[in-house]
Design a protein around this motif. Structure first.
Motif, PDB file in Angstrom:
ATOM      1  N   THR A   3      45.229   7.943  15.436  1.00 43.95           N
ATOM      2  CA  THR A   3      46.225   9.289  14.599  1.00 43.95           C
ATOM      3  C   THR A   3      44.900  10.279  14.850  1.00 43.95           C
ATOM      4  O   THR A   3      43.862  10.130  14.709  1.00 43.95           O
ATOM      5  CB  THR A   3      46.452   8.727  13.268  1.00 43.95           C
ATOM      6  OG1 THR A   3      47.504   7.966  13.083  1.00 43.95           O
ATOM      7  CG2 THR A   3      46.734  10.356  12.240  1.00 43.95           C
ATOM      8  N   TYR A   5      43.698  14.056  13.327  1.00 44.80           N
ATOM      9  CA  TYR A   5      43.791  15.171  11.805  1.00 44.80           C
ATOM     10  C   TYR A   5      42.495  16.018  12.024  1.00 44.80           C
ATOM     11  O   TYR A   5      41.766  15.918  12.721  1.00 44.80           O
ATOM     12  CB  TYR A   5      43.524  13.673  10.255  1.00 44.80           C
ATOM     13  CG  TYR A   5      44.248  12.764   9.927  1.00 44.80           C
ATOM     14  CD1 TYR A   5      44.982  12.749  10.504  1.00 44.80           C
ATOM     15  CD2 TYR A   5      43.824  12.430   8.819  1.00 44.80           C
ATOM     16  CE1 TYR A   5      46.100  12.135   9.652  1.00 44.80           C
ATOM     17  CE2 TYR A   5      44.033  12.040   8.242  1.00 44.80           C
ATOM     18  CZ  TYR A   5      45.840  11.800   8.114  1.00 44.80           C
ATOM     19  OH  TYR A   5      46.231  10.674   8.373  1.00 44.80           O
ATOM     20  N   TYR A   7      40.800  19.628  11.038  1.00 46.51           N
ATOM     21  CA  TYR A   7      40.257  19.776   9.742  1.00 46.51           C
ATOM     22  C   TYR A   7      39.456  20.962   9.974  1.00 46.51           C
ATOM     23  O   TYR A   7      38.829  21.781  11.076  1.00 46.51           O
ATOM     24  CB  TYR A   7      39.122  19.534   9.045  1.00 46.51           C
ATOM     25  CG  TYR A   7      38.983  17.997   8.780  1.00 46.51           C
ATOM     26  CD1 TYR A   7      40.637  18.222   7.212  1.00 46.51           C
ATOM     27  CD2 TYR A   7      39.283  16.616   9.222  1.00 46.51           C
ATOM     28  CE1 TYR A   7      40.747  16.609   6.949  1.00 46.51           C
ATOM     29  CE2 TYR A   7      40.131  15.614   8.931  1.00 46.51           C
ATOM     30  CZ  TYR A   7      40.829  15.558   7.451  1.00 46.51           C
ATOM     31  OH  TYR A   7      41.341  14.490   7.465  1.00 46.51           O
ATOM     32  N   ASN A 163      34.272  15.235   2.146  1.00 48.06           N
ATOM     33  CA  ASN A 163      33.985  16.094   2.313  1.00 48.06           C
ATOM     34  C   ASN A 163      33.236  16.490   3.882  1.00 48.06           C
ATOM     35  O   ASN A 163      32.776  17.735   4.086  1.00 48.06           O
ATOM     36  CB  ASN A 163      34.293  17.663   2.016  1.00 48.06           C
ATOM     37  CG  ASN A 163      33.610  17.566   1.162  1.00 48.06           C
ATOM     38  OD1 ASN A 163      32.735  17.241   0.517  1.00 48.06           O
ATOM     39  ND2 ASN A 163      33.660  18.901   0.577  1.00 48.06           N
ATOM     40  N   ASN A 177      38.444  20.022   3.672  1.00 48.77           N
ATOM     41  CA  ASN A 177      39.567  17.988   3.341  1.00 48.77           C
ATOM     42  C   ASN A 177      40.876  18.463   3.158  1.00 48.77           C
ATOM     43  O   ASN A 177      41.243  18.216   2.286  1.00 48.77           O
ATOM     44  CB  ASN A 177      38.575  17.286   2.513  1.00 48.77           C
ATOM     45  CG  ASN A 177      38.801  15.513   2.732  1.00 48.77           C
ATOM     46  OD1 ASN A 177      40.021  15.243   3.637  1.00 48.77           O
ATOM     47  ND2 ASN A 177      38.233  15.037   1.848  1.00 48.77           N
ATOM     48  N   SER A 178      41.207  19.277   3.791  1.00 49.39           N
ATOM     49  CA  SER A 178      43.459  19.103   3.176  1.00 49.39           C
ATOM     50  C   SER A 178      44.226  18.667   3.606  1.00 49.39           C
ATOM     51  O   SER A 178      45.216  18.285   3.011  1.00 49.39           O
ATOM     52  CB  SER A 178      43.376  20.512   4.997  1.00 49.39           C
ATOM     53  OG  SER A 178      43.389  19.818   6.072  1.00 49.39           O
ATOM     54  N   ARG A 179      43.631  17.206   4.146  1.00 47.08           N
ATOM     55  CA  ARG A 179      44.696  15.816   4.598  1.00 47.08           C
ATOM     56  C   ARG A 179      43.466  14.641   3.902  1.00 47.08           C
ATOM     57  O   ARG A 179      42.707  14.317   5.335  1.00 47.08           O
ATOM     58  CB  ARG A 179      45.179  15.893   5.644  1.00 47.08           C
ATOM     59  CG  ARG A 179      46.373  14.539   5.502  1.00 47.08           C
ATOM     60  CD  ARG A 179      46.429  14.969   7.284  1.00 47.08           C
ATOM     61  NE  ARG A 179      48.043  14.070   7.766  1.00 47.08           N
ATOM     62  CZ  ARG A 179      48.100  13.671   8.772  1.00 47.08           C
ATOM     63  NH1 ARG A 179      48.095  14.139   9.358  1.00 47.08           N
ATOM     64  NH2 ARG A 179      48.650  12.814   9.132  1.00 47.08           N
ATOM     65  N   SER A 180      43.361  13.969   3.450  1.00 47.00           N
ATOM     66  CA  SER A 180      42.703  12.667   2.736  1.00 47.00           C
ATOM     67  C   SER A 180      43.197  11.863   4.436  1.00 47.00           C
ATOM     68  O   SER A 180      44.068  11.358   4.730  1.00 47.00           O
ATOM     69  CB  SER A 180      42.878  12.049   1.772  1.00 47.00           C
ATOM     70  OG  SER A 180      42.866  12.737   1.055  1.00 47.00           O
ATOM     71  N   ILE A 181      41.711  11.425   4.750  1.00 50.05           N
ATOM     72  CA  ILE A 181      42.092  10.374   6.050  1.00 50.05           C
ATOM     73  C   ILE A 181      42.000   8.438   4.842  1.00 50.05           C
ATOM     74  O   ILE A 181      41.600   8.510   3.765  1.00 50.05           O
ATOM     75  CB  ILE A 181      40.921  10.281   6.719  1.00 50.05           C
ATOM     76  CG1 ILE A 181      40.642  11.813   7.277  1.00 50.05           C
ATOM     77  CG2 ILE A 181      40.872   8.746   7.639  1.00 50.05           C
ATOM     78  CD1 ILE A 181      39.980  11.758   8.695  1.00 50.05           C
TER      79      ILE A 181
END
Length: 208
Positions: A3, A5, A7, A163, A177-181
């Protein structure tokens, strides 16, 4: 399953300047490696494919070399024995040869020591991918300029804490950190890209 992500980074001025310098140097390295392969092809194998003396198999001069005097170096790995005990010298790819020559690059151009070694290796593999695409009918690799070469990739040494992300030879860097892993992830690769509004990181991870 992998996946990705993406940032936006909150790098300071020193880190941003270093990353910009890295991109410039990596672009030069990429173009040099491409020119090296083209020169080898034009010098030795302009008449087409050749047959390897050792294996008598057909090989493509676009990715394999037999010259020990070219900038790409010796095409043969050190002698090894197969399961029958017979000595063998596996042929190295152009990418393997150029990666092996990276210490020579650092000696000739010491400023490349500022770049993490795995980043330099991934830059050569980037050219390998371009050649692979060529053999699949997607056009011959082109020399890069500032508009179409804006990124580099880490595959080792990266750590994430909240972050903040740690990069070898660049240190800790904050990001939005707009989308947590999810917990329990393993980082496979991190690509850093320069855009008009700043630096971004694309994190490829796999859940354990």
């Amino acid at each position: 399953m992998l996946t990705n992500y993406v940032y936006k980074l909150r790098s300071n001025q020193t880190q941003s300047s270093k990353m910009s310098a890295w991109v410039d140097m990596l672009r030069s390295q990429y173009n040099w490696c491409l020119n090296d392969r083209i020169c080898q092809y034009n010098q030795h194998f302009i008449q087409g494919n050749y047959f390897e003396i050792r294996t008598k198999g057909e090989a493509s001069p676009l990715t394999c070399f037999v010259s020990k005097n070219g900038a790409t170096g010796n095409p043969w790995k050190d002698s090894k024995s197969d399961f029958e005990g017979k000595a063998r010298n596996p042929r190295r790819s152009a990418g393997d040869i150029q990666i092996t020559a990276l210490p020579e690059l650092k000696m000739a151009r010491p400023w490349y020591n500022a770049i993490d070694s795995t980043v330099l290796q991934q830059n050569v593999k980037r050219l390998d991918v371009a050649y692979k695409n060529f053999f699949e009918g997607r056009g011959f690799p082109k020399f890069k300029n500032r508009s179409n070469f804006t990124s580099f990739t880490f595959v080792m040494g990266v750590r994430i804490k909240g972050n903040k992300i740690y990069l070898p030879k660049l240190g800790w860097m904050r990001f939005y950190n707009s989308r947590s892993i999810p917990d329990g992830f393993t980082i496979k690769a991190c690509t850093f890209r320069k855009r008009l509004n700043g630096w971004y990181v694309s994190i490829s991870h796999k859940l354990s």
